[in-house]
Scaffold this motif. Structure first.
Motif, PDB file in Angstrom:
ATOM      1  N   GLY A 136      36.763  42.626  32.463  1.00 23.79           N
ATOM      2  CA  GLY A 136      37.140  43.417  33.755  1.00 23.79           C
ATOM      3  C   GLY A 136      38.331  44.112  33.860  1.00 23.79           C
ATOM      4  O   GLY A 136      38.958  45.609  35.372  1.00 23.79           O
ATOM      5  N   GLU A 137      39.936  43.624  33.617  1.00 22.79           N
ATOM      6  CA  GLU A 137      40.813  43.945  33.199  1.00 22.79           C
ATOM      7  C   GLU A 137      41.023  45.116  32.818  1.00 22.79           C
ATOM      8  O   GLU A 137      41.570  45.986  33.425  1.00 22.79           O
ATOM      9  CB  GLU A 137      42.040  43.182  33.311  1.00 22.79           C
ATOM     10  N   LEU A 138      40.333  45.050  31.625  1.00 31.31           N
ATOM     11  CA  LEU A 138      40.470  46.014  30.513  1.00 31.31           C
ATOM     12  C   LEU A 138      39.848  47.395  30.802  1.00 31.31           C
ATOM     13  O   LEU A 138      40.434  48.707  31.345  1.00 31.31           O
ATOM     14  CB  LEU A 138      39.897  45.933  29.457  1.00 31.31           C
ATOM     15  N   VAL A 139      38.553  47.610  31.862  1.00 29.76           N
ATOM     16  CA  VAL A 139      37.894  48.888  32.327  1.00 29.76           C
ATOM     17  C   VAL A 139      38.038  48.859  33.570  1.00 29.76           C
ATOM     18  O   VAL A 139      38.742  50.731  34.161  1.00 29.76           O
ATOM     19  CB  VAL A 139      36.612  48.432  32.720  1.00 29.76           C
ATOM     20  N   ASP A 140      39.115  47.888  35.099  1.00 31.45           N
ATOM     21  CA  ASP A 140      39.572  48.362  35.937  1.00 31.45           C
ATOM     22  C   ASP A 140      40.855  49.233  35.736  1.00 31.45           C
ATOM     23  O   ASP A 140      41.368  49.595  36.521  1.00 31.45           O
ATOM     24  CB  ASP A 140      39.572  47.512  36.830  1.00 31.45           C
TER      25      ASP A 140
END
Length: 173
Positions: A136-140
């Motif tokens: 989620g951190e990477l995509v966001d």
């Protein structure tokens, strides 16, 4: 007509930004499978069913699983809202030959795992929740790299498909 074209262009740009994080997401999927050997397949997908990264043997199956995940996500979102259970966090399906587990990964993605029937479900949840938070951190981050910091939110800003995972801080008394 213009609105539909604009929405299509926004989705296309969003997909391009999300795929920018593909290598890092794939690394996270591989680390998860190394930590939990009973996981037989892993994929990260956008909330609308686009495969972002996969660690599975069958690419065609990954596309189908991502599409089905998007459909299941829609039902799960409606179910959690209708029953007052809050935002979607995870979905676990147990089949005769194993498990399918889907976890929210930030505001725009999901992590879907296939696992053997003999897996320790508690361990699956523990490791998958960690990986989904990282994905989620990477995509966001990839999505927000191109978004100017000073840009105010407007009515045309897309609604978050998946609420962010809660922080795991203890509640104050």
């Amino acid at each position: 007509m213009r609105r539909a074209l604009r929405q299509r262009a926004e989705r296309s740009e969003r997909r391009q930004l999300m795929t920018a994080a593909e290598a890092e997401v794939l690394g996270e999927l591989r680390r998860l499978r190394a930590r939990v050997p009973q996981v037989t397949g892993a994929l990260a997908a956008s909330a609308d069913g686009l495969v972002l990264a996969r660690d599975t043997a069958d690419a065609d199956a990954a596309e189908g699983v991502a599409a089905l995940t998007a459909a299941a996500l829609g039902v799960a979102l409606r179910l959690t809202e209708a029953t007052g259970q809050g935002g979607f966090r995870e979905l676990l399906v147990r089949g005769e030959h194993g498990y399918v587990a889907t976890y929210a990964a930030g505001t725009s993605a999901v992590l879907t795992l296939l696992a053997e029937p003999r897996i320790n479900v508690g361990r699956l949840h523990l490791e998958a929740r960690r990986s989904s938070a990282r994905i989620g951190e990477l995509v966001d981050d990839a999505l927000h790299r191109r978004t100017p910091v000073c840009e105010p939110a407007t009515a045309s800003t897309p609604r978050q498909a998946i609420p962010p995972l809660p922080s795991h801080k203890p509640k104050e008394a």
